[in-house]
Design a protein around this motif. Structure first.
Motif, mmCIF file in Angstrom:
data_model
loop_
_atom_site.group_PDB
_atom_site.id
_atom_site.type_symbol
_atom_site.label_atom_id
_atom_site.label_comp_id
_atom_site.label_asym_id
_atom_site.label_seq_id
_atom_site.Cartn_x
_atom_site.Cartn_y
_atom_site.Cartn_z
ATOM 1 N N LEU A 137 0.862 -1.210 -0.183
ATOM 2 C CA LEU A 137 0.063 -0.107 0.093
ATOM 3 C C LEU A 137 0.899 1.306 -0.017
ATOM 4 C CD1 LEU A 137 -2.885 1.141 -0.054
ATOM 5 C CD2 LEU A 137 -2.859 1.138 2.569
ATOM 6 N N ARG A 138 1.702 1.126 0.915
ATOM 7 C CA ARG A 138 2.704 2.411 0.883
ATOM 8 C C ARG A 138 3.351 2.592 -0.579
ATOM 9 N NH1 ARG A 138 3.132 1.047 6.177
ATOM 10 N NH2 ARG A 138 4.823 -0.645 5.854
ATOM 11 N N THR A 139 3.955 1.494 -1.125
ATOM 12 C CA THR A 139 4.515 1.575 -2.451
ATOM 13 C C THR A 139 3.722 2.164 -3.358
ATOM 14 O OG1 THR A 139 6.010 -0.361 -1.966
ATOM 15 C CG2 THR A 139 5.886 0.210 -4.075
ATOM 16 N N GLY A 140 2.268 1.595 -3.509
ATOM 17 C CA GLY A 140 1.369 1.936 -4.419
ATOM 18 C C GLY A 140 1.102 3.557 -4.411
ATOM 19 N N HIS A 141 0.960 3.951 -2.818
ATOM 20 C CA HIS A 141 0.643 5.222 -2.518
ATOM 21 C C HIS A 141 1.725 6.201 -3.077
ATOM 22 C CE1 HIS A 141 0.660 8.974 0.021
ATOM 23 N NE2 HIS A 141 -0.595 8.782 -0.237
ATOM 24 N N SER A 142 2.760 5.683 -3.041
ATOM 25 C CA SER A 142 3.920 6.723 -3.422
ATOM 26 C C SER A 142 4.230 6.644 -4.858
ATOM 27 C CB SER A 142 5.485 6.116 -2.855
ATOM 28 O OG SER A 142 6.516 6.668 -3.428
ATOM 29 N N LEU A 143 3.879 5.689 -5.510
ATOM 30 C CA LEU A 143 3.985 5.747 -6.922
ATOM 31 C C LEU A 143 2.744 6.689 -7.466
ATOM 32 C CD1 LEU A 143 4.830 1.969 -7.699
ATOM 33 C CD2 LEU A 143 6.241 3.962 -8.183
ATOM 34 N N SER B 172 2.781 5.757 -17.788
ATOM 35 C CA SER B 172 2.293 4.258 -17.990
ATOM 36 C C SER B 172 3.221 3.367 -17.304
ATOM 37 C CB SER B 172 2.478 3.954 -19.579
ATOM 38 O OG SER B 172 1.977 2.854 -19.820
ATOM 39 N N ARG B 173 4.478 3.439 -17.157
ATOM 40 C CA ARG B 173 5.276 2.526 -16.580
ATOM 41 C C ARG B 173 5.145 2.746 -14.968
ATOM 42 N NH1 ARG B 173 8.955 2.587 -12.949
ATOM 43 N NH2 ARG B 173 9.589 4.816 -13.037
ATOM 44 N N MET C 273 -0.131 -0.421 -9.982
ATOM 45 C CA MET C 273 -1.341 -1.412 -9.895
ATOM 46 C C MET C 273 -0.717 -2.666 -9.348
ATOM 47 S SD MET C 273 -3.926 0.197 -10.280
ATOM 48 C CE MET C 273 -5.038 -1.407 -10.414
ATOM 49 N N GLY C 274 0.463 -3.080 -10.036
ATOM 50 C CA GLY C 274 0.978 -4.087 -9.549
ATOM 51 C C GLY C 274 1.233 -4.640 -8.053
ATOM 52 N N ALA C 275 1.524 -3.217 -7.498
ATOM 53 C CA ALA C 275 1.740 -3.184 -5.898
ATOM 54 C C ALA C 275 0.539 -3.308 -5.408
ATOM 55 C CB ALA C 275 2.624 -2.120 -5.437
ATOM 56 N N LEU C 276 -0.474 -2.644 -5.562
ATOM 57 C CA LEU C 276 -1.723 -2.771 -5.151
ATOM 58 C C LEU C 276 -2.635 -3.845 -5.354
ATOM 59 C CD1 LEU C 276 -2.567 0.988 -5.661
ATOM 60 C CD2 LEU C 276 -1.853 0.081 -3.714
ATOM 61 N N SER C 277 -2.478 -4.831 -6.403
ATOM 62 C CA SER C 277 -2.931 -5.940 -6.598
ATOM 63 C C SER C 277 -2.369 -7.099 -5.942
ATOM 64 C CB SER C 277 -2.908 -6.327 -8.023
ATOM 65 O OG SER C 277 -1.385 -6.942 -8.430
ATOM 66 N N LYS C 278 -1.363 -6.747 -4.894
ATOM 67 C CA LYS C 278 -0.941 -7.758 -4.002
ATOM 68 C C LYS C 278 -1.575 -7.677 -2.603
ATOM 69 C CE LYS C 278 3.346 -8.055 -6.577
ATOM 70 N NZ LYS C 278 4.788 -7.778 -6.696
ATOM 71 N N LEU C 279 -2.372 -6.484 -2.343
ATOM 72 C CA LEU C 279 -2.958 -6.370 -0.991
ATOM 73 C C LEU C 279 -4.009 -7.455 -0.791
ATOM 74 C CD1 LEU C 279 -3.496 -2.549 -1.245
ATOM 75 C CD2 LEU C 279 -2.017 -3.636 0.126
#
Length: 137
Positions: free
Chosen positions: A80-86, A124-125, A131-137
């Motif tokens: 979640l932190r990674t997704g938020h940061s991105l 895009s990248r 999305m990859g990080a958040l899909s792991k929640l």
């Protein structure tokens, strides 16, 4: 703990978790207490027809329900932190794209559009990675 009468993934999950803690509320009650009903009408030239929606964004219902029931909601996730940061990084880039397009319109200089294209490629990248990080929640 079995889910009963389920209609939606978020309210089903919340119901199971709350029942585990001794709070047994129906899915419609969870939806209502979580202020799950919303409204959006979006008519875009890019779509052949308008979009009509009637539900709040994912996880907003969970936050609303926790507040309504006086529960503390703890979120501790590297993903979640990674997704938020991105997404925070992406937000700044979207602003840059808008400014570049506006500059191209004002000046007529295509270098702004070329730069906007490069930024969109980077966006895009970043969004794919988020999305990859958040899909792991």
């Amino acid at each position: 703990m079995a889910a009963h009468g389920t209609q939606h993934c978020e309210t089903t999950t919340l119901g199971v978790l709350l029942r585990h803690e001794g709070i047994d509320l129906s899915e419609p009650m969870l939806f209502g207490l979580g202020s799950g009903l919303s409204f959006i009408y979006w008519d875009s030239k890019a779509m052949g027809f308008p979009f009509l929606g009637g539900r709040v964004k994912p996880f907003e219902l969970t936050r609303n329900l926790a507040a309504a029931l006086g529960l503390e909601l703890l979120i501790d996730s590297d993903h979640l932190r990674t997704g938020h940061s991105l997404y925070a990084e992406a937000a700044a880039l979207w602003t840059e794209v808008a400014e570049l397009i506006a500059a191209a319109g004002e000046s007529g200089d295509e270098k702004h559009l070329t730069r906007a294209g490069a930024v969109l490629h980077e966006l895009s990248r970043i969004e794919r990675e988020a999305m990859g990080a958040l899909s792991k929640l």
